[in-house]
Design a protein around this motif. Sequence first.
Motif, short mmCIF file in Angstrom:
data_model
loop_
_atom_site.label_atom_id
_atom_site.label_comp_id
_atom_site.label_asym_id
_atom_site.label_seq_id
_atom_site.Cartn_x
_atom_site.Cartn_y
_atom_site.Cartn_z
N ARG C 119 31.64 29.51 61.61
CA ARG C 119 32.02 29.40 60.30
C ARG C 119 31.87 27.86 60.24
O ARG C 119 32.41 27.13 61.04
CB ARG C 119 33.20 30.22 60.07
N HIS C 123 35.43 26.15 55.45
CA HIS C 123 35.77 27.33 55.04
C HIS C 123 36.90 27.93 55.80
O HIS C 123 37.37 29.06 55.59
CB HIS C 123 34.74 28.37 55.23
N SER C 125 41.07 28.53 57.03
CA SER C 125 42.28 28.29 56.50
C SER C 125 42.94 26.95 57.08
O SER C 125 42.56 26.50 57.95
CB SER C 125 42.89 29.53 56.65
N ALA C 126 44.05 26.65 56.41
CA ALA C 126 44.70 25.39 56.70
C ALA C 126 44.99 25.59 58.02
O ALA C 126 44.95 24.67 59.00
CB ALA C 126 45.95 25.19 55.77
N GLN C 128 43.85 27.42 60.76
CA GLN C 128 42.58 27.73 61.31
C GLN C 128 42.43 25.86 61.86
O GLN C 128 41.81 25.93 62.78
CB GLN C 128 41.66 28.17 60.83
N SER D 41 45.23 35.07 57.58
CA SER D 41 45.26 36.59 57.17
C SER D 41 45.03 36.68 55.78
O SER D 41 44.72 37.81 55.02
CB SER D 41 46.82 37.04 57.47
N THR D 45 44.07 32.84 50.14
CA THR D 45 43.10 33.69 49.19
C THR D 45 43.84 34.43 48.35
O THR D 45 43.49 34.63 46.98
CB THR D 45 42.21 34.48 50.09
N HIS D 72 46.95 23.46 49.10
CA HIS D 72 47.06 22.73 50.26
C HIS D 72 46.30 21.36 49.49
O HIS D 72 46.88 20.61 50.31
CB HIS D 72 45.99 23.23 51.29
N GLU D 149 52.59 26.99 50.68
CA GLU D 149 53.28 26.31 51.82
C GLU D 149 53.79 24.90 51.27
O GLU D 149 53.43 23.69 51.41
CB GLU D 149 52.23 25.69 52.76
N1 LIG Z 1 34.86 29.49 51.51
C1 LIG Z 1 35.09 30.52 52.54
N2 LIG Z 1 34.43 31.17 53.11
C2 LIG Z 1 34.40 31.87 53.85
N3 LIG Z 1 35.47 32.18 54.56
C3 LIG Z 1 36.70 31.47 54.26
C4 LIG Z 1 36.62 30.52 53.05
N4 LIG Z 1 37.86 30.49 52.81
C5 LIG Z 1 38.71 31.22 53.59
N5 LIG Z 1 37.77 31.89 54.55
C6 LIG Z 1 38.27 32.70 55.49
O1 LIG Z 1 39.18 33.67 54.90
C7 LIG Z 1 40.50 33.95 55.59
C8 LIG Z 1 41.60 33.74 55.05
O2 LIG Z 1 41.76 32.30 54.71
P1 LIG Z 1 43.15 31.80 54.03
O3 LIG Z 1 42.90 30.39 53.66
O4 LIG Z 1 43.51 32.81 52.77
O5 LIG Z 1 44.22 32.07 55.23
P2 LIG Z 1 45.87 31.91 55.26
O6 LIG Z 1 46.54 33.16 55.19
O7 LIG Z 1 46.00 30.99 53.84
O8 LIG Z 1 45.89 31.07 56.52
P3 LIG Z 1 46.80 29.71 56.63
O9 LIG Z 1 48.22 30.23 57.08
O10 LIG Z 1 46.09 28.91 57.70
O11 LIG Z 1 46.86 28.87 55.60
C9 LIG Z 1 40.34 32.95 57.03
O12 LIG Z 1 39.82 33.88 58.11
C10 LIG Z 1 39.05 32.08 56.53
O13 LIG Z 1 38.71 31.58 57.58
#
Ligand SMILES: Nc1ncnc2c1ncn2[C@@H]1O[C@H](COP(=O)(O)OP(=O)(O)OP(=O)(O)O)[C@@H](O)[C@H]1O
Lengths: 226, 226, 203, 203, 253
Positions: C119, C123, C125-126, C128, D41, D45, D72, D149
Amino acid sequence: MTRSTAQPLIALLLRDLKRARRHGGQSLLPLVFLFSVVAMIPLGIGPGPNLLQAIAPGMIWVAALLSGLLALDGLFKSDFDDGTLEQWWVGEQPVVRLVMVKLCSHWLITALPVIALTPIAAQMLYLPNEALGLLLLTLLLGTPILSLVGGLASALTLGTRQGGALLGLLIFPLIVPVLIFSTGAVSAYLDGLPVRPYLLLLVALLVLAMSLVPLATAAALRLNIE
Amino acid sequence: MTRSTAQPLIALLLRDLKRARRHGGQSLLPLVFLFSVVAMIPLGIGPGPNLLQAIAPGMIWVAALLSGLLALDGLFKSDFDDGTLEQWWVGEQPVVRLVMVKLCSHWLITALPVIALTPIAAQMLYLPNEALGLLLLTLLLGTPILSLVGGLASALTLGTRQGGALLGLLIFPLIVPVLIFSTGAVSAYLDGLPVRPYLLLLVALLVLAMSLVPLATAAALRLNIE
Amino acid sequence: MKPYLVASQVSFHRHSEAVFQPVDLNLLPAALCVVTGANGSGKTTLIRTLAGILPVSEGSLERNAAMAFIGHRPGIKDDLTCIENLSFMQRFYPSHPTREALGAHQALKQAGLGCHVRRLAGHLSAGQRRRLALARLLVSPADVWLLDEPYTSLDTAACQWVDGLLDHHLASHGAAIVTAHQRQPALTHTIDRLEVIAGARAT
Amino acid sequence: MKPYLVASQVSFHRHSEAVFQPVDLNLLPAALCVVTGANGSGKTTLIRTLAGILPVSEGSLERNAAMAFIGHRPGIKDDLTCIENLSFMQRFYPSHPTREALGAHQALKQAGLGCHVRRLAGHLSAGQRRRLALARLLVSPADVWLLDEPYTSLDTAACQWVDGLLDHHLASHGAAIVTAHQRQPALTHTIDRLEVIAGARAT
Amino acid sequence: MWTQTKLAFHKLGSPLTFFRFAQALIPWLWGLTLVGLAVGLYQALYLVPPDYQQGDSYRILYIHVPAAWQAMATYIVMTILAVITLVWRIRTAEIMAMTAAPIGAAFTLICLVTGAIWGRPMWGTYWAWDARLTSMLVLLFIYLGIMGLYAAFDDRRQGARVASILILVGVVNIPIIHFSVEWWTTLHQGSTINLFGPSTMDPSMLPPLIWMTVAVKLMFGALLLQRARNELLEQDQRKKWTLQALRMSGHDS
Ligand SMILES: Nc1ncnc2c1ncn2[C@@H]1O[C@H](COP(=O)(O)OP(=O)(O)OP(=O)(O)O)[C@@H](O)[C@H]1O
Ligand code: HEM
Ligand SMILES: Nc1ncnc2c1ncn2[C@@H]1O[C@H](COP(=O)(O)OP(=O)(O)OP(=O)(O)O)[C@@H](O)[C@H]1O
Ligand SMILES: [Mg+2]
Ligand SMILES: [Mg+2]
């Protein structure tokens, strides 16, 4: 549009202009280019007024094009990267309007300086005064098309998707006709041929671009934000 | 240089080339520019071979310049913004070497495509074959100077907000001579004048730039990340 | 044991004024130093000075070890994939020869990014992203880790992973300097603390 | 009381797969909903979907209030000063007419940036940046705050400031959705919790 | 020996010592400058006979040449100051290097303008891309670049150090300016004036040139010390030594 809905648009425009002024270079570079070309060409090909006249519109148009292209990179990218862009869909403001403001500021930053200095450059290249008027008219009609089409291209190439670069390339051929019609109009004038067809074409292109492109740009941005 | 010290340098070079290929646009834009100019100029000034010959070196050089300038923005900026740059001073790798790798990749990405396509453009502009050789030589000597000087200027202005404007101010005085001498060499050749002085000058500038600029660039980067 | 890092009365000046008040530090192998202080007190500035990124304006600093610094902006390229980013880091950052290094794939798996290998980093998440940045410690190990807020954006599992990394690092005679605001390292080793106080001008 | 936001079985699909499992939510005035879940998770999103940035792929979403979303990347321009950034935000983001708004200078002072007014945002420390981003809530108030956050990089004092802001917001019939990993909001009001679970594909 | 020089360096580098030094020297420098200019201009405009070829127009030489020399000398002074800035980080050197730039730019501009004016009757054109003319124009841009770069930084000291790097790089232009007429013989004439040996110029034309050159050098010294002193006072408005210095020179407040 009431005062309250216009305010964010004005704020956006003013902010972009302020940042551009602070960075400066983007609008200065093409001007420097224009004048170094104006100063150098006579050296390269000898100072014959006729020849210079013939090249003048092309050179000035290339400077305008350059100016537009140089600034295109940051048009949506910087707002996209730092998260300002996604806010466009949180508020109630129609995104098309915001797009138009962005394009407007792009035009003000890139095209206006070139247009403003065109009379001087034209003088240095011995362009007759009446032809100068025509040249300015083509610039006024044509540069907004550059900004519009360029904006669409940069919206399409915004995401990290690899197809983007290709799409951008497909857009650029759209710009070449503008260049050809504009410089063609001035050459036609200098040769004593009618210029109306050229101008009408430019007007038609402009109207078309104005009505279609902002919508398409807004849609492209939306898709790239996901 | 042992394998282990060369490895980071190679990694850096490959990464930059990969990213450039992924974005594509940066090296394609100047080529598009080059060919639209090549296609347009005959329209503007009539297809007289002599005239086109005279303009050809200038146009090709402007395309090379453009290409270099377009990519300059991201040369150190993107590494600076995301924190890769500051890592240069954490490791034991001499920063001058890393700077040279960066400049090298800048040249490969921006100058090489233009040089590669110059023969075609030259053909379209009726440049005689011997003059083409000379033009290529000036490009090979001159474009590294562009990359070096451009890199220095972008390192010097890295920490400032006026970036662009200053960049132009710093680059142009150093680059205009290169342009003048390079195109001058080809014109002199076409006029049957000696070209050696021009070439020696370019060589001298290149040697000077190669020996001074990386050091200065490294020092400028260091001061700017404070 | 020779200390990895000896700082005496170190300070960094900006606009001719000290950003933080002079710091003394003696970092021995197997020691963890947690740097605390209010927002803007100069923790990041201090850690960047210790890393050699900023020049020491006053005092003296002696560095005897290979260091790895991971800051707020960890140098991840959005347009490269996770594995491309990590392989680059692996080759770019010097790896200490006597320490064991993991392969990039394995490191990604350990960081919980096993199914995001291909990936684009842009893309992620923060959390990750931060995991990816920290995975660098596995592929190119160093004696001294300088970690600026490593726990930012991490969930409980990842925080514990970082704690485990630190514990293991200390056990193998590594040392670390860590800044933290909310979550503090929870280790089996003892922890030193260093409070950073803003310099004269900043308030 | 009419809810500000009603989501039923909302989900967002990427590559034709749900990023997170369908969510039900009913956000009433004076309610605070804390969204939790592991890294990746789908919290960010979800919150972006609720904000209207991402389209709802399945389920239905009803939004009846002016919203402010702070993610973020909060849209701070490094080449503008703090006050320039905040004044822009003040005019760009719609301010709810019935809520009280602070001036930009006052908001900066409240955020603890009183002596950094004319500093470039690019020169701020991580915590100071976040304070600047949050100061937006003061200058252009909205009914619903969507905060991704908010406590990241903040020191204890600033965390308490955010708690205070939230408390005050809820007391004046505002509502908020907040994600948090380590530091949780510590309020006098009651807090709802929503656990986000990753969709089918992501693990 | 080395440590002693270094100490002396740092002593002169302390703002207060520099202030005293400048304060004492400036009036003398200005006085001598005025004398030199008066004598030089009188000789140049009244005593020296017209040229057999150029008539009176050559008299612009007495401004053109000293200005050209000073434009280059200023740069060399700045180079030395830049080295000191980067190696020893002495603040007064930083400030002097930066305040010298506008002065150098002014002399460069004077040289360019007088040269262009002179070029019209001599070469039939104001401007050509001759090697010396081009390199002199480049010098002007380098000066402007230094000024712009310095101004672009919020932290004055950081700005001075970054601009110093540019100064060091730009110094390669100086020999190019000087030797350009030998390397490429184009429009501009070669060296006709040799202060330490026989010149190819009429001897009667020489004295005013020497007077003017010396006067311009002194003027540069006065301007530099004055500007540096002012800049130092402005930057350190709130420092202790400033009050002390001002009290010393009778500005009680
Ligand atoms: N633009 C994108 N294209 C493809 N996959 C994405 C994209 N943005 C996020 N993802 C994937 O979607 C999933 C959810 O991401 P998201 O940012 O919503 O997580 P999160 O719950 O906010 O995590 P964190 O606690 O790390 O902030 C993750 O597995 C991420 O890799
Ligand atoms: C814009 C145009 C001009 C520029 C930029 C220029 C620049 C200079 C410079 C830089 C020098 C000092 C060189 C050195 O000592 O190393 C110089 C010297 C001189 N210039 Fe010019 N010049 C110009 C026009 C002219 C013209 C038109 C004349 C008259 C024909 C002229 C005559 C001289 C003379 C006689 C000297 C002294 C040469 C010597 O003995 O070293 N210059 N000029
Ligand atoms: N480039 C810069 N120019 C000017 N001031 C700066 C610059 N970088 C940091 N500062 C200032 O220096 C001070 C210390 O910043 P630093 O980033 O070290 O703080 P910190 O302790 O890491 O804070 P945080 O907890 O928010 O991360 C802050 O007041 C900040 O505004
Ligand atoms: Mg910090
Ligand atoms: Mg998130």
